[in-house]
Design an enzyme around this catalytic site. Structure first.
Site, mmCIF file in Angstrom:
data_model
loop_
_atom_site.group_PDB
_atom_site.id
_atom_site.type_symbol
_atom_site.label_atom_id
_atom_site.label_comp_id
_atom_site.label_asym_id
_atom_site.label_seq_id
_atom_site.Cartn_x
_atom_site.Cartn_y
_atom_site.Cartn_z
ATOM 1 N N ARG A 49 27.414 37.798 95.864
ATOM 2 C CA ARG A 49 28.241 38.808 96.998
ATOM 3 C C ARG A 49 26.990 38.827 97.275
ATOM 4 N NH1 ARG A 49 30.456 42.249 93.219
ATOM 5 N NH2 ARG A 49 31.542 42.035 91.571
ATOM 6 N N LYS A 153 29.207 24.455 81.832
ATOM 7 C CA LYS A 153 29.282 25.250 80.481
ATOM 8 C C LYS A 153 29.478 26.132 80.603
ATOM 9 C CE LYS A 153 25.973 24.943 77.931
ATOM 10 N NZ LYS A 153 24.156 24.882 77.982
ATOM 11 N N ASP A 182 29.576 18.634 81.427
ATOM 12 C CA ASP A 182 28.438 18.132 80.241
ATOM 13 C C ASP A 182 26.930 17.151 80.926
ATOM 14 O OD1 ASP A 182 26.884 17.600 78.478
ATOM 15 O OD2 ASP A 182 28.143 17.756 77.119
ATOM 16 N N HIS A 183 26.424 17.908 81.573
ATOM 17 C CA HIS A 183 25.081 17.299 82.325
ATOM 18 C C HIS A 183 24.646 16.182 81.440
ATOM 19 C CE1 HIS A 183 21.832 19.745 80.164
ATOM 20 N NE2 HIS A 183 21.003 18.906 80.981
ATOM 21 N N LYS A 187 23.938 11.620 82.369
ATOM 22 C CA LYS A 187 22.097 10.707 81.590
ATOM 23 C C LYS A 187 22.524 9.792 81.820
ATOM 24 C CE LYS A 187 20.176 14.618 78.939
ATOM 25 N NZ LYS A 187 18.887 15.414 80.277
ATOM 26 N N ASP A 240 24.825 26.217 72.101
ATOM 27 C CA ASP A 240 23.821 25.625 73.018
ATOM 28 C C ASP A 240 24.042 24.113 73.240
ATOM 29 O OD1 ASP A 240 22.889 26.377 76.009
ATOM 30 O OD2 ASP A 240 20.799 25.875 74.134
ATOM 31 N N HIS A 245 27.082 18.789 73.656
ATOM 32 C CA HIS A 245 25.722 17.643 74.318
ATOM 33 C C HIS A 245 26.248 16.404 72.894
ATOM 34 C CE1 HIS A 245 24.568 19.678 77.850
ATOM 35 N NE2 HIS A 245 23.279 20.220 77.506
ATOM 36 N N LYS A 345 15.138 24.537 69.404
ATOM 37 C CA LYS A 345 14.167 25.005 70.661
ATOM 38 C C LYS A 345 12.676 25.619 69.476
ATOM 39 C CE LYS A 345 17.224 26.320 73.630
ATOM 40 N NZ LYS A 345 16.720 25.370 74.790
HETATM 41 C C1 BG6 Z 1 21.500 23.219 78.745
HETATM 42 C C2 BG6 Z 1 21.385 24.311 77.161
HETATM 43 O O1 BG6 Z 1 22.787 22.695 78.298
HETATM 44 O O2 BG6 Z 1 20.502 22.167 78.116
HETATM 45 C C3 BG6 Z 1 19.865 24.400 77.102
HETATM 46 O O3 BG6 Z 1 21.732 24.809 77.503
HETATM 47 C C4 BG6 Z 1 18.909 23.052 77.051
HETATM 48 O O4 BG6 Z 1 19.233 25.445 76.312
HETATM 49 C C5 BG6 Z 1 19.370 22.030 77.699
HETATM 50 O O5 BG6 Z 1 17.809 23.400 77.394
HETATM 51 C C6 BG6 Z 1 18.741 20.715 77.961
HETATM 52 O O6 BG6 Z 1 19.163 19.564 78.714
HETATM 53 P P1 BG6 Z 1 18.097 18.478 79.105
HETATM 54 O O7 BG6 Z 1 18.383 17.530 80.122
HETATM 55 O O8 BG6 Z 1 17.045 19.370 78.948
HETATM 56 O O9 BG6 Z 1 17.225 17.663 77.819
#
Ligand code: BG6
Length: 506
Positions: A49, A153, A182-183, A187, A240, A245, A345
């Site tokens: 924006r 996500k 989905d990161h 990995k 989350d 994941h 966490k």
């Molecule tokens: C994210 C979550 O998708 O993944 C976070 O929203 C989390 O809360 C993170 O901390 C963890 O990713 P990584 O790669 O640090 O294990």
């Protein structure tokens, strides 16, 4: 990784002033540039924006690159590929300037009319963006070039919203154009689960209920919610971390061998796993699901805040920062094998790992005599100290037959210094190459929500179900032990793969 260089393209990032762009996307693109993996004709168009011009945007991004050990020329070459457009993305009728800018860049830089749209925005405006792109006919190309939509996500917050989102996006884009990120799938060590299982003839024959007693999966984080209290309040650990994941990892651990590594073959097999997850039985909920929330604690002279004291969090919040589940996959391979899944966490350390517990020997020749060995355990460590560890029993030297648990281990860090792309580098490159293998299919997203939504509903409908407090820096609520079976105890993983079963401090 294939050394193919992608075709020329334009990457349009919606949400260019956001945290993800600065922390992940721009650094990943710069790393790809330095590895010479980007096409020669390539540009990024940042959209947000704020009124900025290209130069001001480049100046902001140059601060992001400041930490990279690159020389000034290298940095400048990359920054010159960045452009910016201020746009109100929430108005689907306001996308004409985007079309103009895209066409101008395509012609000036010879980008082959290929475009990737990256949505790093709040999900509630995904559908509006899709419509805005459709209004300007940016969702399809006349020339046979590609249009791809990369979606961050969270993909929905329950089954209903995920279905709606799929429907809205699919009304504009084809499934083959939608890349749900989905990161974790980016990995290297998550992908290695596939190689480990299907490149080695010795593991697959024992990878089933006949030899495996239970599977334990942990994704623990030592950090709290940091600055994301506002987002996390509406999410919680289940949405989350588990919905995406951990279930993706479960899919790779439990899937049948795919016919090939093509994206359709891979994604079909993981989808079957999600569809075979046994629905939760509300009548014995507590035996299968435990939730917790971290509370204030002193650690090494420091006071760690409780979740309710975090910025953006309600003082009487009932959002879970920890969840442990027992899952069953009702199919031929896994019938009766429990999968114990936990994430949280403010646990003692940051570790993601899968622990395969093999059955003990059928006749206890040695165990009653002493020693600390009970059954074989295979640990697939995803992060940190990524690697693989097999625990097996050996005779303690000397008289008698005491059996001791010993380790056989492999650490990724022992491999040569070949380039290991970060998750975002790998995923961005795959999207440019049109490879959807490591992206989530819409049906898989819905199958995962289908399994998890009853838990969310139960928590909602029965607020008196316990939310266990656990002091920050501990391994979560003790109640989580009660979901384990087969006389198992949760593993207490340390940062170091082989220095395991010791309690770690933050
Ligand atoms: C994210 C979550 O998708 O993944 C976070 O929203 C989390 O809360 C993170 O901390 C963890 O990713 P990584 O790669 O640090 O294990």
């Amino acid at each position: 990784m294939a050394l193919t260089t992608p075709a020329p393209c334009l990457l349009v990032i919606f949400g260019a002033s956001g945290d993800l762009t600065q922390r992940k996307l721009i650094p990943a693109l710069f790393a790809l540039e330095r590895q010479k993996r980007l096409p020669a004709n390539f540009a990024v168009l940042g959209i947000a924006r704020t009124a900025l011009d290209d130069l001001a945007f480049r100046a902001e991004m140059s601060e992001v690159l400041a930490q990279a050990e690159a020389d000034i020329d290298e940095r400048q070459r990359f920054l010159n590929r960045l452009y910016y457009l201020a746009l109100n993305t929430t108005d689907a009728d306001a996308y004409a300037p985007l079309r103009e800018r895209v066409l101008a860049l395509d012609q000036a830089l010879n980008l082959g009319d290929n475009i990737l749209f990256y949505l790093s925005l709040p999900p509630k405006i995904y559908a509006t963006v899709a419509r805005g792109l459709e209004n300007q006919a940016l969702h399809r190309s006349e020339s046979g070039a590609y249009r791809r939509l990369i979606v961050e996500k969270p993909f929905g917050y329950d089954l209903g919203s995920a279905q709606t989102l799929n429907r809205e996006l699919r009304s504009v884009f084809l499934e083959s154009q939608i890349y749900r990120i989905d990161h974790y799938l980016g990995k290297e060590t998550v992908q290695n689960l596939l190689a480990f299982r299907f490149a080695n003839g010795m593991f697959e024959p024992v990878w089933n209920r006949n030899h495996i007693m239970a599977v334990e999966m942990t994704a623990s984080e030592s950090v709290g919610v940091e600055q994301r209290g506002g987002y996390y309040e509406g999410a919680g650990a289940l949405r989350d971390m588990v919905q995406n994941h951990l279930l993706q990892i479960l899919g790779l651990v439990a899937m049948e061998p795919p016919g090939s590594l093509k994206s359709e073959a891979l994604r079909n097999e993981t989808l079957k796993v999600f569809q075979s997850l046994r629905p939760f039985d509300p009548s014995n909920f507590a035996e299968n699901v435990v939730r917790g929330q971290y509370t204030q604690a002193q650690l090494r002279g420091e006071t760690l805040p409780g979740y309710r004291e975090e910025q953006g969090v309600s003082p009487d919040s009932r959002t879970e920062t920890y969840v442990a589940l027992k899952a069953y996959i009702d199919n031929w391979r896994w019938a009766g094998v429990p999968f114990f899944i936990r994430t949280g966490k403010r646990l003692p350390t940051r570790v993601t790992e899968v622990v395969i517990h093999f059955h003990p020997t059928p006749h206890p020749l040695f165990t009653p005599r002493g020693g600390d060995f009970n059954h074989n355990i295979l640990i697939l460590r995803i992060q940190p100290d990524d690697g693989i560890l097999l625990k097996f029993g050996m005779k303690v030297p000397g008289t008698g037959f005491d059996i001791k648990s010993v380790n056989m281990d492999f650490h990724y860090s022992d491999l040569s210094d070949s380039w290991i792309p970060t998750a975002y580098e790998r995923l961005l490159l795959d999207a440019m190459l049109g490879d959807q293998s490591l992206y989530i299919h819409g049906d898989a997203t819905e199958a995962c929500w289908h399994w998890l939504t009853p838990i969310l509903q139960t928590w909602n409908q029965e607020p008196e179900l316990p939310l266990h407090g656990y002091p920050a820096g501990t391994w979560g609520p003790l109640a989580a032990d009660s979901i384990l079976t087969n006389e198992l105890a949760w593993r207490m993983p340390c940062k170091n793969l082989t220095d395991d079963d010791n309690f770690c401090e933050l």
